[in-house]
Design an enzyme around this catalytic site. Structure first.
Site, mmCIF file in Angstrom:
data_model
loop_
_atom_site.group_PDB
_atom_site.id
_atom_site.type_symbol
_atom_site.label_atom_id
_atom_site.label_comp_id
_atom_site.label_asym_id
_atom_site.label_seq_id
_atom_site.Cartn_x
_atom_site.Cartn_y
_atom_site.Cartn_z
ATOM 1 N N ASP A 99 42.216 109.994 80.632
ATOM 2 C CA ASP A 99 40.848 109.866 80.124
ATOM 3 C C ASP A 99 40.122 108.648 80.687
ATOM 4 O OD1 ASP A 99 42.378 108.078 78.645
ATOM 5 O OD2 ASP A 99 42.053 109.053 76.717
ATOM 6 N N ASN A 126 44.672 109.601 63.908
ATOM 7 C CA ASN A 126 44.322 110.943 63.411
ATOM 8 C C ASN A 126 44.987 112.053 64.230
ATOM 9 O OD1 ASN A 126 42.916 110.809 65.799
ATOM 10 N ND2 ASN A 126 40.889 111.076 64.905
ATOM 11 N N HIS A 185 44.859 112.326 67.595
ATOM 12 C CA HIS A 185 44.200 112.688 68.854
ATOM 13 C C HIS A 185 45.065 112.317 70.067
ATOM 14 C CE1 HIS A 185 41.983 108.580 69.112
ATOM 15 N NE2 HIS A 185 42.755 108.636 70.174
ATOM 16 N N GLU A 237 39.806 114.927 70.093
ATOM 17 C CA GLU A 237 39.775 114.550 68.680
ATOM 18 C C GLU A 237 40.010 115.788 67.812
ATOM 19 O OE1 GLU A 237 39.502 111.613 67.358
ATOM 20 O OE2 GLU A 237 38.532 110.307 68.827
HETATM 21 C C1 GLP Z 1 42.495 105.915 72.810
HETATM 22 C C2 GLP Z 1 42.782 106.660 74.105
HETATM 23 C C3 GLP Z 1 44.084 107.429 74.024
HETATM 24 C C4 GLP Z 1 45.190 106.552 73.484
HETATM 25 C C5 GLP Z 1 44.830 106.083 72.094
HETATM 26 C C6 GLP Z 1 45.905 105.229 71.429
HETATM 27 O O1 GLP Z 1 41.902 106.751 71.904
HETATM 28 N N1 GLP Z 1 41.720 107.565 74.432
HETATM 29 O O2 GLP Z 1 44.405 107.923 75.324
HETATM 30 O O3 GLP Z 1 46.397 107.289 73.432
HETATM 31 O O4 GLP Z 1 43.636 105.323 72.192
HETATM 32 O O5 GLP Z 1 45.730 103.895 71.766
HETATM 33 P P1 GLP Z 1 46.722 102.722 71.322
HETATM 34 O O6 GLP Z 1 47.958 102.909 72.150
HETATM 35 O O7 GLP Z 1 45.994 101.461 71.686
HETATM 36 O O8 GLP Z 1 46.987 102.881 69.872
#
Ligand code: GLP
Length: 245
Positions: A68, A135, A137, A142
């Site tokens: 992403d 959540n 995602h 989402e």
């Molecule tokens: C964001 C990104 C995801 C990632 C998620 C978790 O939403 N778009 O690709 O997996 O955060 O992030 P973290 O590892 O900082 O909890």
């Protein structure tokens, strides 16, 4: 098949995932690695860089694609995922720039999702690394009423924009849209590893293992469709989720 792996702690879990990625590269030096950003993967990337420096892994022929990116942020912006990847992995290993495939947040988003769809139509991800939101995602998919299969543009939820405000100087600088691989792209990967550490991710993981449903309200539940999928968690998460082993 979906398998839960409970590591002692995040450090041990990151080591296990580093070993899995390195094994993939040993078996297939040209493997296509699907890569994620976020706090969860920082230690993993540090281990890969250390192992590269120690001569234990070679990325010379490896290919990568990221899941992403924010719309509107060029790779030179320090909050772009392209910047994150350069800081944490690309600049410290011998991954060749021409083998790195990223969404370009500065280009026309429609063009970018078409370009990514073409790329993933022609290449299969050998091992896809994912984080997860509280959540459930994955990437920027989402919870919703339906799944979206191909790469697509996402309007970020107000809560996501609020959460991201701390990283930007002005509210108007916070991206309102993002580009993400779709659920179809995730389930086409040969192997998927989802990493989740700490009790704040426990609810999503408890729901994931709580039933056999593949539910668009819990995007990570699509891992149940992947031929080989692993969820690597730490003891703290497993205990909070009632999954302790
Ligand atoms: C964001 C990104 C995801 C990632 C998620 C978790 O939403 N778009 O690709 O997996 O955060 O992030 P973290 O590892 O900082 O909890």
């Amino acid at each position: 098949m979906l398998e839960l792996i409970v590591a002692q702690n995040a450090a041990q879990g990151s080591r296990m995932v580093a070993d899995m990625l390195e094994e993939t590269l040993t078996n297939n030096p040209r493997a296509l690695l699907g890569l994620a950003t976020g706090g969860t993967v920082v230690d993993l990337y540090a281990l890969l860089c250390q192992d590269y420096a120690a001569g234990r892994v070679d990325f010379g022929q490896a290919r990568t694609v990221n899941v992403d990116e924010y719309v509107g942020l060029p790779a030179s912006h320090d909050q772009s995922f392209a910047w994150f990847m350069r800081q944490h992995l690309f600049a410290k290993t011998n991954i060749a720039q021409e083998n790195v495939y990223l969404f370009n947040g500065a280009e026309d988003p429609q063009q970018e999702i078409a370009r990514m769809a073409d790329f993933l139509g022609a290449h299969t991800i050998d091992i896809l690394l994912l984080g997860v939101g509280t959540n459930g995602h994955i990437g920027f998919n989402e919870p919703d009423r339906t799944f979206i299969g191909p790469p697509h543009i996402v309007e970020l939820a107000e809560e996501t924009i609020q959460a991201n405000m701390r990283f930007f100087q002005r509210r108007e600088d916070v991206p309102r849209r993002a580009l993400t691989l779709g659920i179809g792209d995730v389930v086409k990967a040969k192997k998927v590893i989802l990493m989740a550490f700490g009790p704040q991710k426990a609810e999503a993981i408890a729901r994931l293992f709580g039933d056999d449903l593949i539910d668009p309200q819990l995007p990570c539940s699509v891992l149940k469709l992947v031929p080989e999928a692993y969820v690597v968690v730490d003891q703290a998460l497993a205990a909070a989720a009632g999954l302790a082993q």
